[in-house]
Write a protein that holds these residues in place. Sequence first.
Motif, PDB file in Angstrom:
ATOM      1  N   UNK A   3       0.835  -1.207   0.000  1.00 20.37           N
ATOM      2  CA  UNK A   3       0.000   0.000   0.000  1.00 20.37           C
ATOM      3  C   UNK A   3       0.867   1.253   0.000  1.00 20.37           C
ATOM      4  N   UNK A   4       1.898   1.255   0.830  1.00 20.29           N
ATOM      5  CA  UNK A   4       2.782   2.416   0.900  1.00 20.29           C
ATOM      6  C   UNK A   4       3.458   2.653  -0.454  1.00 20.29           C
ATOM      7  N   UNK A   5       3.969   1.584  -1.083  1.00 24.93           N
ATOM      8  CA  UNK A   5       4.607   1.723  -2.396  1.00 24.93           C
ATOM      9  C   UNK A   5       3.613   2.185  -3.450  1.00 24.93           C
ATOM     10  N   UNK A  49       1.646   6.319  -7.109  1.00 32.45           N
ATOM     11  CA  UNK A  49       0.481   7.058  -7.623  1.00 32.45           C
ATOM     12  C   UNK A  49       0.682   8.564  -7.484  1.00 32.45           C
ATOM     13  N   UNK A  50       1.094   9.007  -6.280  1.00 31.60           N
ATOM     14  CA  UNK A  50       1.304  10.443  -6.072  1.00 31.60           C
ATOM     15  C   UNK A  50       2.450  10.957  -6.945  1.00 31.60           C
ATOM     16  N   UNK A  51       3.503  10.159  -7.093  1.00 33.51           N
ATOM     17  CA  UNK A  51       4.628  10.567  -7.945  1.00 33.51           C
ATOM     18  C   UNK A  51       4.184  10.716  -9.395  1.00 33.51           C
ATOM     19  N   UNK A  52       3.404   9.751  -9.882  1.00 30.26           N
ATOM     20  CA  UNK A  52       2.921   9.825 -11.253  1.00 30.26           C
ATOM     21  C   UNK A  52       1.996  11.018 -11.462  1.00 30.26           C
ATOM     22  N   UNK A 100      13.659  11.707 -17.378  1.00 27.63           N
ATOM     23  CA  UNK A 100      13.734  12.371 -16.074  1.00 27.63           C
ATOM     24  C   UNK A 100      12.478  12.098 -15.250  1.00 27.63           C
ATOM     25  N   UNK A 101      11.334  12.053 -15.930  1.00 31.59           N
ATOM     26  CA  UNK A 101      10.097  11.735 -15.210  1.00 31.59           C
ATOM     27  C   UNK A 101      10.141  10.325 -14.636  1.00 31.59           C
ATOM     28  N   UNK A 102      10.633   9.393 -15.425  1.00 31.68           N
ATOM     29  CA  UNK A 102      10.729   8.010 -14.953  1.00 31.68           C
ATOM     30  C   UNK A 102      11.710   7.902 -13.787  1.00 31.68           C
ATOM     31  N   UNK A 103      12.840   8.638 -13.887  1.00 29.55           N
ATOM     32  CA  UNK A 103      13.810   8.617 -12.793  1.00 29.55           C
ATOM     33  C   UNK A 103      13.202   9.185 -11.513  1.00 29.55           C
ATOM     34  N   UNK A 104      12.392  10.246 -11.654  1.00 27.87           N
ATOM     35  CA  UNK A 104      11.738  10.852 -10.490  1.00 27.87           C
ATOM     36  C   UNK A 104      10.822   9.844  -9.799  1.00 27.87           C
ATOM     37  N   UNK A 105      10.008   9.135 -10.594  1.00 28.27           N
ATOM     38  CA  UNK A 105       9.085   8.168 -10.017  1.00 28.27           C
ATOM     39  C   UNK A 105       9.833   7.004  -9.374  1.00 28.27           C
ATOM     40  N   UNK A 106      10.847   6.489 -10.083  1.00 25.71           N
ATOM     41  CA  UNK A 106      11.594   5.332  -9.557  1.00 25.71           C
ATOM     42  C   UNK A 106      12.401   5.718  -8.320  1.00 25.71           C
ATOM     43  N   UNK A 107      12.966   6.917  -8.303  1.00 24.55           N
ATOM     44  CA  UNK A 107      13.731   7.358  -7.133  1.00 24.55           C
ATOM     45  C   UNK A 107      12.830   7.465  -5.910  1.00 24.55           C
ATOM     46  N   UNK A 155      10.066   5.812  -5.435  1.00 25.92           N
ATOM     47  CA  UNK A 155       9.680   4.448  -5.052  1.00 25.92           C
ATOM     48  C   UNK A 155      10.785   3.773  -4.249  1.00 25.92           C
ATOM     49  N   UNK A 156      12.047   4.000  -4.654  1.00 27.53           N
ATOM     50  CA  UNK A 156      13.172   3.389  -3.940  1.00 27.53           C
ATOM     51  C   UNK A 156      13.302   3.966  -2.533  1.00 27.53           C
TER      52      UNK A 156
END
Length: 355
Positions: A91-93, A98-101, A120-127, A129-130
């Motif tokens: 749930x946390x992930x 969702x909020x990042x996207x 850069x957008x993908x890096x923002x979301x993945x960062x 999430x990590x």
Amino acid sequence: MRDEGSFSNHFFLPDFCRDSTLLLVILIAELLAVVLTLAHSGTSEHFWRSLALISLFVQWIALGWVALLCRLGAWLNRLAPAAAAAIAYAIVLLITLTVSALTVWLANRVMPSTTGDTSLDAQFVLRNALICAIVAAVGLRYMYMQHEWKRNIEARTGARLAALQARIRPHFLFNSMNSIAALIRSRPTVAETAVLDLAEVFRSALEEKDWSTLSEEFELSRHYLALESLRLGDRLQVEWDVESDLGDVRLPALSLQPLVENAVYHGIQPRPEGGAIRIGAHRSNTSLHISIDNPLPSDSTAQHRGNGIAVSNLKERLALAYRGEARLETRVDDGRYLVQLTLPMGDNYARHDRG
């Protein structure tokens, strides 16, 4: 707000519907926002603007998963701890992704990219999430360790309560039986009353429950003092100063009798002239104040040593029952040993009894 008693003792996730839990999550989220801002903000003039944006982003994520975990708390409570932890972690992930996207989508709508580069957008979301995966894993591990520590304290406290219930039996039983035996022929009515008092004392002591009411605690103390008065006679005097309408207030079982017993054995019994035990209870706002005091014997060292065992035991039980919001204080004042309890009042602290 959901009552804490609805949560299982084996459920290590906190009640996210509680105000205190929500406040703690907000503070931790803000601390994380400060750390992230310090890591990314190169100049001081950009710090406060970056902190405001990152705080808004992090708080939306934190409030999102707190709201969802609050909503699903009762259902998660019915699952195995490992399953509940895995679902909470997912749930946390999910909320973070969702909020990042949504943040990326909103930023692109407000300030469209001229290059069309989405890396850069993908890096923002993945960062994000990590970071969330690491923080959530550490948080869940901390909650689990806290839960295990709490269960160990509960087990130890339960063992101490059982020992306390056993301790009331030997010396007190023999003294009471000897007093009753001496009264059977000369004062049979008094002996019969003493037998009933003894039965009530042991019924209360052997009953397996964690919580009691103030009226039950005082009634147990009265039966106990009635039996001790057979042995000590006029040397034992008791003064009661109890405010009315407090009988239904709940508190941990066997909270008062051990203190009253100490007052007798370490305050009255060593004094040839005896003395008076003063017992009081009154309400102040949302707190219950209980006081028990007795005169000091000539050998105050023995008195303090005896009282210390009961006081330390009770302090541990109160700390667990009231989550650190209860106070137990002792002091010597004008030749008397005083024990004062300050207990928060309310059903939030009344957990289910055993048995």
